[in-house]
Design an enzyme around this catalytic site. Sequence first.
Site, PDB file in Angstrom:
ATOM      1  N   ALA A 151      48.933  36.295  48.141  1.00 43.06           N
ATOM      2  CA  ALA A 151      47.693  35.757  48.706  1.00 43.06           C
ATOM      3  C   ALA A 151      47.999  34.717  49.780  1.00 43.06           C
ATOM      4  O   ALA A 151      47.409  34.738  50.867  1.00 43.06           O
ATOM      5  CB  ALA A 151      46.838  35.144  47.601  1.00 43.06           C
ATOM      6  N   ASN A 178      54.505  35.105  41.594  1.00 38.33           N
ATOM      7  CA  ASN A 178      54.402  36.227  40.663  1.00 38.33           C
ATOM      8  C   ASN A 178      54.383  37.549  41.432  1.00 38.33           C
ATOM      9  O   ASN A 178      54.826  38.583  40.936  1.00 38.33           O
ATOM     10  CB  ASN A 178      53.101  36.057  39.858  1.00 38.33           C
ATOM     11  N   THR A 179      53.891  37.500  42.668  1.00 35.49           N
ATOM     12  CA  THR A 179      53.762  38.743  43.441  1.00 35.49           C
ATOM     13  C   THR A 179      55.110  39.426  43.631  1.00 35.49           C
ATOM     14  O   THR A 179      55.241  40.638  43.507  1.00 35.49           O
ATOM     15  CB  THR A 179      53.145  38.445  44.834  1.00 35.49           C
ATOM     16  N   GLY A 183      55.766  44.708  39.342  1.00 33.12           N
ATOM     17  CA  GLY A 183      56.356  46.042  39.207  1.00 33.12           C
ATOM     18  C   GLY A 183      55.299  47.084  39.476  1.00 33.12           C
ATOM     19  O   GLY A 183      55.560  48.273  39.449  1.00 33.12           O
ATOM     20  N   ARG A 460      44.025  48.210  30.226  1.00 33.00           N
ATOM     21  CA  ARG A 460      45.152  47.438  29.699  1.00 33.00           C
ATOM     22  C   ARG A 460      44.806  46.707  28.408  1.00 33.00           C
ATOM     23  O   ARG A 460      45.652  46.554  27.528  1.00 33.00           O
ATOM     24  CB  ARG A 460      45.621  46.447  30.748  1.00 33.00           C
ATOM     25  N   HIS A 570      48.225  38.568  33.322  1.00 41.18           N
ATOM     26  CA  HIS A 570      47.315  38.192  34.411  1.00 41.18           C
ATOM     27  C   HIS A 570      46.182  37.368  33.824  1.00 41.18           C
ATOM     28  O   HIS A 570      45.741  37.622  32.709  1.00 41.18           O
ATOM     29  CB  HIS A 570      46.743  39.458  35.051  1.00 41.18           C
TER      30      HIS A 570
END
Length: 631
Positions: A151, A178-179, A183, A460, A570
């Site tokens: 971002a 984290n980006t 995966g 998820r 997340h």
Amino acid sequence: MKKIIALILLITLLFSIVGCQSTDSDADEIFTPGTYEGEGTGINGKIKLAVTVDESQIKTIDITEHNETAGVSDSAFEKLPAEIIEYQTVALDTVTGATYSSNGILEAVKMALLAAGASEEDITKAPTKKDVAGTLIEKTADVIVIGTGGAGMSAAADVIKSGGTVILIDKMPSVGGNTILAGSAMNAADPEIQKTQEMPTSQVTAIEELLALEPKDEYMAKWQEEIGADMKEYKAKGSTYLYDSPALHKLQTYAGGDYVGNPKLIDIYGDNALDAVNYLKDLGTEWGPNILSAVGSTWVRSHQPEKSSGSNGSSFVLPQLKYVEDNGGEILLEHKAEEIIVENGRVVGVKGTTSDGTPFDLRGNKGVILATGGFAANVEMRQEYNEHWANLDETVHTSNPSSSTGDGIIMAEAIGANLIDMEWIQLVTGSGKGTFTASILNNIYVNVLGERFVNEDARRDHLSQAVLSQPKSIFWLLTDGHTVIDTLGGYAVDGTLIEDRVDNQQLFKADTIEDLATQIGMDPAVLQKTIDQYNDAVVNGNDLLGRKVFDQKFDKPPYYAGIGLPVVHHTMGGVEINENAQVIDTSGKPIPGFYAAGEVTGGIHGSNRLGGNAITDIIVFGRIAGDSIMK
Ligand code: ADP
């Protein structure tokens, strides 16, 4: 007199040189001069290097071989060899965010130095480091971006494209957040490619089920209407290709998050998704040829970077980093933001401290963009906000780096930002060394008994709940040659070679189902029955567990298995933003000069984020934040 002083000085100097030499001559005995090889274990396997020493000093360290993740481990390779030479010891701290690579480097250097004849004591002396805090750093640009994940990078790139100057800061010693560890893949309806793929009838049924839902609002009704018209035409023409559209992507995102998300933001999100894929492509991201279905994506619209170009995450960050750096963006690492500066009701900058304790005060003429990511690694915040999982304490692992501590949420709240959807925290099943692909196509989940227990194309939250209710709360992810050879070309999502993973015993591989079952401690007859039933479902579309997204039969050796467990992945909630990515305060008004994008925000994913939707979100809204702030 001057001559006498000069003579005394000369004698003193000579003595001090002799003194030094005598210390050095003790030290002479440390090493046998030469170049020595060492080997350590990093996160993706062996790190090999060569260390050159003279009698008393470590002179050079050359990394000769490694398979560490580009971007993530760079800081360890840049910092540690230099520090080892500076302080002449391997008793150094690991580099934050690159712990495994750091340990691998230290281990390898130590091995080489021991081979050079040093004693353990000689090379593990505590360094005499002096981190001296400097004086206040003050800088100004048009925009200050906090966070260098996807971002933050997109926001900075668009500030530059709009003609602005930008300073990006990050508390970590390397970019990407984290980006860069992602995966997963990037979702966007991309009919040009999707039209080359077939759509099983089970997926037509899935669309019909979505169209039959009672619309929650005008946005949902509009999306259903658009899809309905498309499907009418699709059927009239007898089409069999894989249908997709921004409207279907939006509808699935909204419904997949139980209508908790903001449909206005989802509308913008869906309309800009493909543009975001192409934006990355223009900057150099290489996309693979096929569209896949990321774990929990519920549709086949996930774009995966070309495996041979490194880990998925690095493809989402590094091309943007290059653009930002090449175009004058200033990046300040190890700068931790601690406070958003507000003057006369407007956000004008950020204060914080660097890793050596130096204070900084950065001003943005046009304001600040917050892109600090989520709070999956902050156990206290997880526990404070969690309402839906039995337990999210420290015993539940996270796939996120240690930097995902929700700092931005805390800083924004402190100046009056409204927080939304904070109780929605995502656990994911497809993460860790037992995972080779972000896609669920051709993948099967079985429990320790060898039985399937869930439709693998589920959301998820459903997948994670299902695994948590299995014996030992773990599952085996099975795949075959269709995926590993044909789709992935032998590379796992993090860019490592799957064969290396097998060699490292992170994955199991066999030529027959029977052998695979034996290797992972299951009854071969049970696993064979599971596979046979699954293959029947691939053919007739009628799965006992309700799976609808299929590709090929599970029938191409070699077969692979990796173990998995749900981990915190997340955080859906965060700072509230409007359609211009402006941060909204608790009275519903935008805070002047304050913008936010990415996982630090809430509003798109609702109660459950679809797999592959995060990267799209961070790029779409990062760019919107960069554009809006410049307007
Ligand atoms: P997103 O996916 O939303 O871009 P990421 O987790 O990828 O989020 O990136 C967030 C970045 O923000 C990380 O690199 C992290 O180190 C950085 N960050 C988090 N908190 C701070 C802070 N207080 N000061 C500076 N950088 C921060």
